[in-house]
Design an enzyme around this catalytic site. Structure first.
Site, PDB file in Angstrom:
ATOM      1  N   GLU A   9       0.847  -1.138  -0.023  1.00 46.31           N
ATOM      2  CA  GLU A   9       0.068   0.409   0.058  1.00 46.31           C
ATOM      3  C   GLU A   9       1.207   1.349   0.061  1.00 46.31           C
ATOM      4  O   GLU A   9       0.877   1.596   1.174  1.00 46.31           O
ATOM      5  CB  GLU A   9      -1.017   0.031   1.292  1.00 46.31           C
ATOM      6  CG  GLU A   9      -1.810  -0.927   1.415  1.00 46.31           C
ATOM      7  CD  GLU A   9      -2.551  -1.243   2.298  1.00 46.31           C
ATOM      8  OE1 GLU A   9      -2.622  -0.057   3.282  1.00 46.31           O
ATOM      9  OE2 GLU A   9      -4.007  -2.019   2.008  1.00 46.31           O
ATOM     10  N   GLU A  64      -6.122  -8.325  -0.160  1.00 41.83           N
ATOM     11  CA  GLU A  64      -6.480  -8.293   0.803  1.00 41.83           C
ATOM     12  C   GLU A  64      -7.965  -7.376   1.336  1.00 41.83           C
ATOM     13  O   GLU A  64      -8.499  -7.113   0.536  1.00 41.83           O
ATOM     14  CB  GLU A  64      -5.656  -6.899   2.048  1.00 41.83           C
ATOM     15  CG  GLU A  64      -4.609  -7.941   2.057  1.00 41.83           C
ATOM     16  CD  GLU A  64      -3.840  -6.125   3.075  1.00 41.83           C
ATOM     17  OE1 GLU A  64      -4.579  -5.399   3.778  1.00 41.83           O
ATOM     18  OE2 GLU A  64      -2.128  -6.019   2.996  1.00 41.83           O
TER      19      GLU A  64
HETATM   20  C1  GAL Z   1      -3.866  -2.463   5.117  1.00 40.38           C
HETATM   21  C2  GAL Z   1      -2.758  -3.140   5.472  1.00 40.38           C
HETATM   22  C3  GAL Z   1      -2.814  -4.354   6.192  1.00 40.38           C
HETATM   23  C4  GAL Z   1      -2.933  -4.466   7.220  1.00 40.38           C
HETATM   24  C5  GAL Z   1      -4.315  -3.920   7.113  1.00 40.38           C
HETATM   25  C6  GAL Z   1      -5.608  -4.115   7.841  1.00 40.38           C
HETATM   26  O1  GAL Z   1      -4.340  -1.100   4.468  1.00 40.38           O
HETATM   27  O2  GAL Z   1      -2.527  -3.586   4.080  1.00 40.38           O
HETATM   28  O3  GAL Z   1      -1.241  -4.158   6.522  1.00 40.38           O
HETATM   29  O4  GAL Z   1      -2.478  -3.270   8.186  1.00 40.38           O
HETATM   30  O5  GAL Z   1      -4.749  -2.880   6.439  1.00 40.38           O
HETATM   31  O6  GAL Z   1      -7.156  -3.748   8.075  1.00 40.38           O
END
Ligand code: GAL
Length: 655
Positions: free
Chosen positions: A142, A316
């Site tokens: 990110e 994710e």
């Molecule tokens: C994302 C990030 C992850 C984790 C996640 C939690 O933005 O890439 O590493 O922190 O959020 O929701």
């Protein structure tokens, strides 16, 4: 087509094999590892400790999982920061160094950091670039999350000065381009140039725009070098990056995605809805509190697809409550499955859950995983079981993503302009784009997102409201596209140097519609004026432009309360001088669709559609049963004509 984010370094090695087997048994194929593990991969300067990582990779691969390595550059270890303290970024608002202790504590302008990041990335790519268990790479994590695109460090200042020298050639050209005679801001040499931070009151918008451009190019330059290092050493592996929305980073995602095989997105619909609707009344928020705004995930799925024109990944996917929004509710039962199916409908090639097991330590203890820290199955587990079965049957990889007939132009410069020159506190570029998107979705339409330099061919309608400083070559291509084009407000409002265009707005867009905006006002959203259009009244609010009375070849098709022209049309090009409400946007889009023979529907609240291949997918975000808008006798491949609350139905659509 399902995966998970896994942190072997968080768990005893004895757990890895059973974790891997459980992943496979659940129906997961991909596992992403490594993206925050720098301190374990290189515990001392230059001393790599890859053995545990080898072991983790062997264990996961032995279970039949395909591995994606995340390069660990988002988390420089303590020794690196101590060796090169100037890699730390400086907060452009407070002027304070942003120190060690979390993540993303690095400056894209730091030559030391660029060298060190390339070194660890190269070392990993050398070691794993031909490993049969590995299929791809995610760069960093990110990029620019946590407001890290802009840094006010000495390295950023030097880098910015060099960038200015390369762009403007002479200091006189820079002074002229930025209008530095204003308030005696003239520089005598490039070495004198300050960063546009910490001044008494607002700094020059041209200066700020240049700094945004510089910062964005520093990020892109950093990233390009990492991608090249991986590519040279990992033939046949894909390279991707997990993007977050452009308005959260301020970086040109189109430029960032250019060297990648495909773009990925991190989908946190509840967290993002909570932030988006923080100021909305409870009555509006409650229906979506546990489902997410019904256009939220899709809006960014479509934008991510637009970055690479390939099946994108959801790297994710939120599986339960997150830990970082204002409030962090649990998803309504069924939503994790729904969000995942929706990603596939919008063209995803894989949906990967964040994370395998909730961490009992560290910053994200309150963030759900697929498993709880005690290894029991968390709430979303049965939904993933069902999803894996459904995906195996649907096989979305075989379903082509066809171009949509409606496209929305998304332009990072429009976003920068809106942030730099507010003029109306409530004007927000992303909200303008999102409002059009919601209108299209409420009419059951599929939408593509295009960048200003993309191919315009194949779309019947192109919505480019805040295309602020169009390049003449792009305008020519748009003119040749044959599409119905909607522009404004703020389209063509500035030159590329953030000055008013010669001959007034919309500058080069006059090649499409010969008008002049002679006056602009902004209004509080709770004090709107009136827009008369198509024999009905709508609000004319926030941003209102007044075109001069047009010549005979331009039709006035909308007027303000005092009769002044508000919407003009010239052939296939429409200029809307104001913002309005969802009723207007839907009504306008509906009439444009009618012109082009595009079928629209009035979908009930909370129901959304999307086509992929020959299938129409319907998503019921609402709490009530909804009837699928499918003709009688339709063959359903998932669900049926009555779509349960938070349910999904998919049917074959005649084309
Ligand atoms: C994302 C990030 C992850 C984790 C996640 C939690 O933005 O890439 O590493 O922190 O959020 O929701």
């Amino acid at each position: 087509m399902l995966g998970v984010c896994y942190y072997p370094e968080h768990w005893p090695q004895e757990w890895w094999a059973s974790d891997a087997q459980r992943m496979r048994a659940l129906g997961l194929t991909y596992v992403r590892i490594g993206e925050f593990a720098w301190s374990r991969l290189e515990p001392e300067p230059g001393l790599y400790a890859f053995e545990w990582f080898d072991q983790a990779i062997e264990t996961l691969a032995a279970a039949g999982l395909k591995i994606v390595i995340g390069t660990p550059t988002a988390t420089p270890p303590k020794w690196l920061v101590d060796l090169f303290p100037e890699i730390l970024p400086v907060d452009p608002v407070t002027g304070r160094v942003r120190g060690f202790g979390s993540r993303r504590h690095y400056d894209f302008s730091s030559a030391d950091f660029r060298r060190e990041a390339l070194r660890i990335t190269t070392a990993l790519a050398d070691r794993y670039g031909r490993h049969p268990g590995i299929v791809g790479w995610q760069t960093d994590n990110e990029l620019c999350c946590h407001d890290t695109a802009l840094s006010a460090s000495p390295a950023a200042r030097t880098g910015f000065q060099a960038w200015c020298r390369a762009r403007y050639g002479t200091i006189g050209a820079l002074n002229a381009a930025w209008g530095n005679v204003f308030w005696s801001m003239e520089y005598r040499s490039f070495d004198e140039i300050e960063l546009p931070v910490g001044a008494v009151t607002e700094t020059s918008p041209s200066h700020r725009l240049a700094f945004r451009r510089y910062a964005s190019s520093a990020v892109t330059g950093f990233h390009d070098a990492m991608v090249a290092a991986i590519r040279a050493r990992a033939p046949g592996h894909f390279v991707t990056h997990n993007f977050i929305p452009m308005h959260e980073t301020g970086v040109d995602n189109h430029a960032l995605a250019a060297p990648l095989d495909f773009a990925s997105y991190d989908n946190y619909p509840l967290g993002r809805t909570d932030l988006l609707m923080a100021d909305r009344p409870a009555a509006e928020f409650l229906p979506v509190m546990r489902t997410g705004h019904p256009d939220m995930g899709a809006f960014f799925f479509d934008q991510t697809r637009g970055l690479s024109r390939q099946p994108f990944w959801v790297m994710e996917q939120q599986p339960g409550p997150v830990n970082w929004a204002n409030h962090n509710p649990r998803p309504a039962p069924g939503m994790v499955r729904l969000w995942s199916l929706e990603a596939f409908a919008h063209g995803a090639g894989c949906v990967s859950f964040f994370r395998w097991r909730q961490a009992p330590f560290g910053q994200e203890q309150m963030h759900a995983g697929l498993l709880r820290p005690d290894n029991s199955e968390a709430e979303a587990w049965p939904e993933i079981v069902a999803l894996a079965r459904e995906i195996a049957t649907l096989d979305p990889a075989t379903l082509p993503v066809r171009p949509a007939r409606i496209a929305i132009m998304v332009d990072v410069e429009g976003q920068w302009l809106g942030e730099i020159e507010r003029q109306a506190r409530s004007y927000d570029y992303t909200s303008v784009i999102f409002a059009y998107y919601q209108a299209a979705r409420a009419l059951g339409l599929d939408v593509d997102f295009i960048g200003p330099s993309d191919d315009y061919i194949g779309h019947d309608i192109i919505l480019a409201p805040g295309w602020v400083s169009p390049r003449p070559a792009d305008v020519e291509r748009l003119a040749a596209s044959g599409a119905l084009v909607v522009l404004g407000p703020r389209a063509g409002a500035k030159t590329p140097e953030f000055t008013l265009p010669d001959g007034l707005a919309p500058g080069p867009l006059r090649a499409l519609i010969p008008l002049r905006i002679t006056s602009v006002e902004t209004l509080r959203p709770d004090c709107p004026g009136i827009l008369h259009w198509n024999n009905a009244q709508f609000p004319a609010t926030i941003w209102r432009e007044y075109p001069e009375p047009p010549g005979p070849d331009i039709a006035v098709i909308g007027r303000y309360e005092d009769g002044a022209p508000a919407i003009l049309r010239h052939g296939d090009v429409i200029y809307v001088g104001t913002l309005s409400d969802p009723h207007f946007l839907r009504s306008q889009l509906e009439s444009l669709c009618a012109e082009r023979g595009i079928v629209t529907r009035h979908l009930p609240e909370g129901l959304r559609l999307r086509r992929r291949g020959a299938l129409c997918w319907a998503f019921n975000y609402s709490a009530a049963i909804q009837t699928a808008p499918a003709p009688a006798g339709t063959e359903f491949v998932l669900g049926g004509p009555e779509i349960p609350a938070r349910g999904v139905a998919i049917w074959r659509e005649e084309t």
